[in-house]
Design a protein around this motif. Structure first.
Motif, PDB file in Angstrom:
ATOM      1  N   ALA A 165      33.611  27.459  56.654  1.00  0.00           N
ATOM      2  CA  ALA A 165      32.195  27.813  56.752  1.00  0.00           C
ATOM      3  C   ALA A 165      31.968  29.278  56.406  1.00  0.00           C
ATOM      4  N   LYS A 166      32.861  30.153  56.858  1.00  0.00           N
ATOM      5  CA  LYS A 166      32.713  31.581  56.575  1.00  0.00           C
ATOM      6  C   LYS A 166      32.942  31.906  55.108  1.00  0.00           C
ATOM      7  N   ARG A 167      33.557  30.990  54.370  1.00  0.00           N
ATOM      8  CA  ARG A 167      33.777  31.198  52.942  1.00  0.00           C
ATOM      9  C   ARG A 167      32.693  30.579  52.084  1.00  0.00           C
ATOM     10  N   LEU A 168      31.756  29.895  52.697  1.00  0.00           N
ATOM     11  CA  LEU A 168      30.684  29.259  51.929  1.00  0.00           C
ATOM     12  C   LEU A 168      29.858  30.270  51.138  1.00  0.00           C
ATOM     13  N   PRO A 169      29.478  31.439  51.698  1.00  0.00           N
ATOM     14  CA  PRO A 169      28.694  32.386  50.884  1.00  0.00           C
ATOM     15  C   PRO A 169      29.378  32.817  49.599  1.00  0.00           C
ATOM     16  N   SER A 207      15.331  33.122  60.988  1.00  0.00           N
ATOM     17  CA  SER A 207      14.641  33.884  59.944  1.00  0.00           C
ATOM     18  C   SER A 207      15.580  34.893  59.304  1.00  0.00           C
ATOM     19  N   MET A 208      16.500  35.446  60.093  1.00  0.00           N
ATOM     20  CA  MET A 208      17.482  36.374  59.519  1.00  0.00           C
ATOM     21  C   MET A 208      18.431  35.671  58.558  1.00  0.00           C
ATOM     22  N   ALA A 209      18.543  34.342  58.694  1.00  0.00           N
ATOM     23  CA  ALA A 209      19.377  33.556  57.781  1.00  0.00           C
ATOM     24  C   ALA A 209      18.600  33.073  56.561  1.00  0.00           C
ATOM     25  N   HIS A 210      17.352  33.484  56.407  1.00  0.00           N
ATOM     26  CA  HIS A 210      16.522  33.042  55.282  1.00  0.00           C
ATOM     27  C   HIS A 210      17.226  33.324  53.952  1.00  0.00           C
ATOM     28  N   ASN A 211      17.256  32.314  53.084  1.00  0.00           N
ATOM     29  CA  ASN A 211      17.938  32.366  51.778  1.00  0.00           C
ATOM     30  C   ASN A 211      19.450  32.501  51.906  1.00  0.00           C
ATOM     31  N   GLY A 212      19.973  32.206  53.097  1.00  0.00           N
ATOM     32  CA  GLY A 212      21.411  32.296  53.299  1.00  0.00           C
ATOM     33  C   GLY A 212      21.915  31.147  54.137  1.00  0.00           C
ATOM     34  N   VAL A 213      22.875  31.436  55.013  1.00  0.00           N
ATOM     35  CA  VAL A 213      23.565  30.412  55.796  1.00  0.00           C
ATOM     36  C   VAL A 213      23.402  30.701  57.281  1.00  0.00           C
ATOM     37  N   LEU A 214      23.039  29.684  58.039  1.00  0.00           N
ATOM     38  CA  LEU A 214      23.043  29.745  59.501  1.00  0.00           C
ATOM     39  C   LEU A 214      24.193  28.880  59.980  1.00  0.00           C
ATOM     40  N   PHE A 215      25.203  29.498  60.581  1.00  0.00           N
ATOM     41  CA  PHE A 215      26.405  28.791  61.016  1.00  0.00           C
ATOM     42  C   PHE A 215      26.389  28.650  62.531  1.00  0.00           C
ATOM     43  N   LEU A 216      26.406  27.408  62.995  1.00  0.00           N
ATOM     44  CA  LEU A 216      26.442  27.117  64.428  1.00  0.00           C
ATOM     45  C   LEU A 216      27.795  26.507  64.753  1.00  0.00           C
ATOM     46  N   PRO A 261       9.377  33.250  57.307  1.00  0.00           N
ATOM     47  CA  PRO A 261      10.135  32.371  56.412  1.00  0.00           C
ATOM     48  C   PRO A 261      11.488  32.039  57.027  1.00  0.00           C
ATOM     49  N   SER A 262      11.906  30.784  56.932  1.00  0.00           N
ATOM     50  CA  SER A 262      13.174  30.351  57.548  1.00  0.00           C
ATOM     51  C   SER A 262      13.795  29.229  56.720  1.00  0.00           C
ATOM     52  N   ARG A 263      13.998  29.485  55.448  1.00  0.00           N
ATOM     53  CA  ARG A 263      14.635  28.478  54.595  1.00  0.00           C
ATOM     54  C   ARG A 263      16.107  28.854  54.439  1.00  0.00           C
ATOM     55  N   PHE A 264      16.969  28.080  55.059  1.00  0.00           N
ATOM     56  CA  PHE A 264      18.385  28.422  55.102  1.00  0.00           C
ATOM     57  C   PHE A 264      19.228  27.164  54.957  1.00  0.00           C
ATOM     58  N   MET A 265      20.514  27.363  54.704  1.00  0.00           N
ATOM     59  CA  MET A 265      21.486  26.274  54.749  1.00  0.00           C
ATOM     60  C   MET A 265      22.068  26.240  56.152  1.00  0.00           C
ATOM     61  N   LEU A 266      21.932  25.107  56.825  1.00  0.00           N
ATOM     62  CA  LEU A 266      22.505  24.953  58.155  1.00  0.00           C
ATOM     63  C   LEU A 266      23.919  24.401  58.013  1.00  0.00           C
ATOM     64  N   VAL A 267      24.886  25.130  58.552  1.00  0.00           N
ATOM     65  CA  VAL A 267      26.277  24.688  58.558  1.00  0.00           C
ATOM     66  C   VAL A 267      26.731  24.635  60.014  1.00  0.00           C
ATOM     67  N   CYS A 268      27.153  23.470  60.458  1.00  0.00           N
ATOM     68  CA  CYS A 268      27.563  23.273  61.851  1.00  0.00           C
ATOM     69  C   CYS A 268      29.027  22.855  61.898  1.00  0.00           C
ATOM     70  N   ALA A 269      29.683  23.237  62.977  1.00  0.00           N
ATOM     71  CA  ALA A 269      31.064  22.815  63.219  1.00  0.00           C
ATOM     72  C   ALA A 269      31.162  22.324  64.653  1.00  0.00           C
ATOM     73  N   MET A 270      31.934  21.261  64.852  1.00  0.00           N
ATOM     74  CA  MET A 270      32.054  20.697  66.194  1.00  0.00           C
ATOM     75  C   MET A 270      33.375  19.954  66.328  1.00  0.00           C
ATOM     76  N   ASN A 271      33.804  19.798  67.577  1.00  0.00           N
ATOM     77  CA  ASN A 271      34.923  18.928  67.907  1.00  0.00           C
ATOM     78  C   ASN A 271      34.385  17.549  68.241  1.00  0.00           C
ATOM     79  N   PRO A 272      35.156  16.490  68.065  1.00  0.00           N
ATOM     80  CA  PRO A 272      34.662  15.140  68.375  1.00  0.00           C
ATOM     81  C   PRO A 272      34.530  14.869  69.877  1.00  0.00           C
TER      82      PRO A 272
END
Length: 507
Positions: free
Chosen positions: A228-232, A293-302, A337-348
């Motif tokens: 996820a951190k390498r996506l940008p 909003s700070m992730a606008h035009n970028g990536v929001l990683f949860l 404005p809040s147009r971002f790519m949402l990238v999430c990571a989780m354990n099952p």
């Protein structure tokens, strides 16, 4: 005598003109500021008084009234110190302003007469540009940022004495040159460091090519956060318009500087799972922008998605659909404005090993259900790509490092796909496939009979909704673009369907 000085204010990330009217009249000495000022604006009286005297001018011994118009809009911050000072000096005849005003003033004063930088200069400079002003006087530290608004002569002011000498025609202040980025860009983590995980790498490439939201699910240590951190590093570079949009948000938050006045790289925000609703969506004192909003035009990683408070996650619903966040409080309403790519990571599951062949999971079925139950169906329905990231085998870990495909090669394919989309939608359309509306979906995602039969079977078997149906088509269109295909084929659609949430999330 009444003197009018133009300044600027902020509402959300939009600037607007403010007129500082300064009137000197007879009567007992007093200094009043009206026009819905907040505490910081009211305190300008003491800063202005001290700065005038420290700069060698006489503070008028009369009744001084300053009106900040429009008077029905809340004025906040220290940006009005300089226009109030200029208005008082002009009204008392100590400096002279041009009759036809095409200049605006803004800045915070120190007690010694120096100017300190303020927040939100870029949106205010853009507002001045739209209003047809030609000159803008700002603190020297804010000048590089203000020059990003084309068509303005930006004057960097160090002290009140320098400004007075310029207005008198004694010693001119030279306009600041337009700021240009220089030097090498910051180094970014590279996908060549990722070992194995071909399926996840492919999913992130598809996501980058179409701007799609992603959920990475897998056991601890499988590389979810690392990828996820390498996506940008594989996303297209910011256009100038996108960079200005990002910079406006960061400027309002005071995160720009003289050395770095512009956001040059796509934002990557990774808030901790203890973040509050206000921290994520924005609001609080001054209705400030939040993480989305700070992730606008970028990536929001949860990271560790189920650990977020469910009420906080539900805040994401509107921005994921509309690309903006509306914050309404008693003190007012703003839209960010809040147009971002949402990238999430989780354990099952909570222990992280549910479904692993080793049988290491210690969670009961009820515990697994409770853990996954923190994620609502409507939120998962808004995620385009879900991919499982398995734990690596020893052979993969022991392989020499840096042997994977580098980000530069992946980015070339992503840029080629984005170029196809730009040609398809034109300058006034969506910027990527993930933003396609109903009209674009109908025009650019037509399916032949075989594809229609496949998605009909999947619709019934997987329990797709109308929203997830549209998202499958968008992802399939992106896969076809990466493949250089004009139409969506069976292989493209089948891969897109594989990215729907796994069975244990569909529960």
């Amino acid at each position: 005598m009444v003197c009018k000085v133009l300044s600027l204010g902020l509402h959300g990330v939009s600037g607007y003109l403010v007129e500082a009217e300064c009137a000197l009249s007879s009567g007992l000495p007093a200094f009043d500021v009206v026009g819905l000022p907040d505490a910081a604006v009211k305190e300008a009286r003491e800063r202005v008084r001290a700065a005038i005297r420290a700069s060698g001018f006489d503070f008028p011994v009369s009744r001084i009234t300053v009106n900040l118009a429009p008077a029905d809009r809340k004025k906040a911050g220290t940006v009005y110190d300089l226009p109030i000072l200029v208005g008082i000096l002009a009204a008392s005849g100590q400096i002279k302003l041009r009759e036809t005003q095409d200049a605006a003033f803004l800045g915070e004063l120190s007690l010694s007469g120096n100017l300190r930088p303020v927040s939100g200069v870029l949106p205010m400079a853009l507002a001045a540009q739209r209003a047809g002003l030609r000159q803008l006087f700002v603190p020297a530290d804010n000048a590089p940022e203000a020059t990003l608004a084309d068509g303005l002569e930006v004057y960097p002011v160090e002290t009140v004495a320098d400004l007075a000498a310029h207005l008198r025609g004694e010693r001119a202040i030279r306009p600041a040159p337009v700021w240009q980025p220089g030097g090498p860009g910051r180094p970014m983590p590279d996908f060549r460091d990722v070992k194995g995980q071909e399926e996840a790498r492919r999913a992130l490439e598809v996501a980058a090519a179409g701007g799609h939201h992603v959920l990475l699910s897998g056991s601890p240590g499988s590389g979810k956060s690392m990828m996820a951190k390498r996506l940008p590093s594989i996303l297209p570079s910011l256009t100038r318009a996108e960079a200005l949009e990002c910079t406006e948000i960061y400027s309002v938050l005071g995160l720009t500087s003289r050395e770095r006045p512009m956001v040059l790289h796509r934002p990557f925000r990774a808030p901790h799972h203890t973040v509050s609703q206000v921290g994520l969506s924005g609001g609080g004192t001054g209705l400030r922008p939040g993480e989305i909003s700070m992730a606008h035009n970028g990536v929001l990683f949860l990271d560790e998605l189920p650990e977020f408070d469910p009420s906080v996650l539900e805040v994401l619903r509107q921005p994921l659909e509309d690309g903006q966040t509306q914050i309404t409080r008693v003190s007012g309403s703003v839209t960010y404005p809040s147009r971002f790519m949402l990238v999430c990571a989780m354990n099952p599951c909570r222990c992280g090993w549910y479904g692993h062949p080793s049988g290491r999971c210690t969670c009961t079925q009820q515990a697994v259900a409770r853990y996954l139950g923190r994620l609502s169906g409507p939120l998962l329905d808004r995620i385009d790509i879900c991919v499982e990231v398995p734990a690596l085998e020893y052979e993969e870990l022991a392989a020499p490092g840096g042997s994977g495909e580098p980000s530069a090669a992946i980015r070339e394919r992503v840029n080629a796909a984005r170029a196809v989309q730009a040609g398809r939608f034109g300058p006034d359309g969506p910027t990527c496939n993930a933003q396609m509306g109903p009209e674009q979906l109908q025009r650019h995602c037509r399916l032949d009979e075989d594809c229609q039969q496949l998605i009909q079977d999947a619709y019934e078997r997987l329990g797709l909704t109308a929203r997830s149906y549209d998202r499958v088509l968008r992802v399939a269109r992106t896969i076809a673009d990466l493949d250089g295909a004009e139409k969506i084929g069976l292989g493209h659609l089948a891969e897109a369907l594989q990215y729907r949430p796994p069975a244990y999330l569909r529960r």
